[in-house]
Write an enzyme that holds these catalytic residues in place. Structure first.
Site, short mmCIF file in Angstrom:
data_model
loop_
_atom_site.label_atom_id
_atom_site.label_comp_id
_atom_site.label_asym_id
_atom_site.label_seq_id
_atom_site.Cartn_x
_atom_site.Cartn_y
_atom_site.Cartn_z
N ASN A 1 4.15 36.55 65.32
CA ASN A 1 4.08 35.23 66.12
C ASN A 1 2.93 35.20 66.94
OD1 ASN A 1 4.43 33.07 67.56
ND2 ASN A 1 6.50 33.84 68.59
N TRP A 2 1.98 34.78 66.36
CA TRP A 2 0.74 34.76 67.07
C TRP A 2 0.71 33.85 68.36
CZ3 TRP A 2 -3.35 33.59 62.68
CH2 TRP A 2 -3.44 34.51 61.79
N LYS A 3 1.79 33.01 68.61
CA LYS A 3 1.99 32.28 69.78
C LYS A 3 0.71 31.33 69.87
CE LYS A 3 5.12 35.12 71.70
NZ LYS A 3 5.78 35.66 73.04
N GLU B 1 15.80 37.39 70.92
CA GLU B 1 14.78 37.71 71.63
C GLU B 1 15.33 37.81 73.20
OE1 GLU B 1 11.02 37.20 69.15
OE2 GLU B 1 11.12 35.59 70.51
N SER C 1 8.69 42.90 72.81
CA SER C 1 7.90 44.16 73.22
C SER C 1 8.03 45.12 72.26
CB SER C 1 8.29 44.77 74.44
OG SER C 1 7.85 43.64 75.68
N GLY D 1 5.27 39.40 68.96
CA GLY D 1 4.21 38.75 69.45
C GLY D 1 3.05 39.75 69.78
N GLY D 2 2.74 40.15 70.91
CA GLY D 2 1.59 40.85 71.23
C GLY D 2 1.04 41.64 70.19
#
Ligand code: 13P
Length: 248
Positions: free
Chosen positions: A4-6, A163, A209, A230-231
């Protein structure tokens, strides 16, 4: 394993990422399903490059009406038109920052299934809710709302992502046992609501995370089918490590 690149990456950055990802992810074909959830602005390019690779190009949101006076929104047919095959729905950032309700999330999930997009529906509790012992009240309510809205969809047409909000972008991961506890209970609830076949076919991801250092113990949990990242998905190298860990 889903990236998920957001709100990250220009078209050029997306092209560079996909050019690096695709040749290497071919090693995992047939073993790990890989999805990239890109911003709308680079989604057509991600989908074009992913075509024929097995990598699923997905959106991060859409609106449940197909067209009309809905300024700023994008519909399921529009996503399909640019080659998207999936969409995240009800991410906590959308629920918290953009006021998405359980009802809107359920309508989006239903529309996704009808339109032929794979919905990846996110659920999860805040820190306050967890500390107050209300994790399951929150999560089960979110799951019930989605499943009631799904109509006749089979389990294989649905992905859920647990999540916990307190674990998103904080570096604080749920323990593997907490992830299993929540995801195992979600699967049990799916069984109660829609039967055992639906529950075993539905894929349930953990998100919050995830990193190369913790993915193995999370993936080792019985009911965890994958990760929504994500990150650690923003760099191709670390995302590929996560894809590899999902195979092992
Ligand atoms: P992080 O992996 O950055 O914690 O984000 C998780 C997430 O929200 C994926 O949808």
């Amino acid at each position: 394993m889903a990236a998920n690149w957001k709100m990250h990456k220009t078209v050029r950055e997306a092209q560079d990422y996909m050019a690096a990802l695709l040749p290497r992810v071919a090693d995992f074909a047939g073993e790990v399903d890989v999805a990239v959830f890109a911003p709308f602005t680079c989604l057509s390019e991600v989908a074009r490059m992913a075509e024929g690779s097995g990598v699923i190009a997905g959106a991060q949101n859409f609106f449940y009406e197909d067209s009309g006076a809905f300024t700023g929104e994008v519909s399921a047919p529009m996503l399909l038109d640019v080659g998207a095959r999936a969409s995240i729905i009800g991410h906590s950032e959308r629920r918290e920052l953009f006021c998405e309700t359980d009802e809107a999330v359920a309508r989006k999930a239903r529309r996704a299934v009808e339109a032929g997009l794979l919905p990846v529906v996110c659920v999860g509790e805040t820190k306050e809710e967890r500390d107050a012992g209300r994790m399951w009240e929150k999560v089960s309510g979110q799951v019930r709302a989605v499943v009631e809205g799904l109509g006749e969809a089979s389990g294989g047409q649905v992905v859920l992502a647990y999540e916990p909000i307190w674990a998103i972008g904080t570096g604080e991961t749920a323990s593997p046992e907490d992830a299993q506890d929540a995801i195992g209970r979600i699967r049990e609830l799916l069984g109660e609501l829609r039967g055992g076949e639906f529950a075993s076919e539905a894929r349930i991801l953990y998100g919050g995370s995830i990193k190369p250092g913790n993915i193995s113990e999370i993936m080792a949990q019985k009911d965890v089918d994958g990760g929504l990242v994500g990150g650690a998905s923003l760099e191709v190298g670390s995302f590929l490590e996560l894809v590899g860990a999902a195979r092992d």
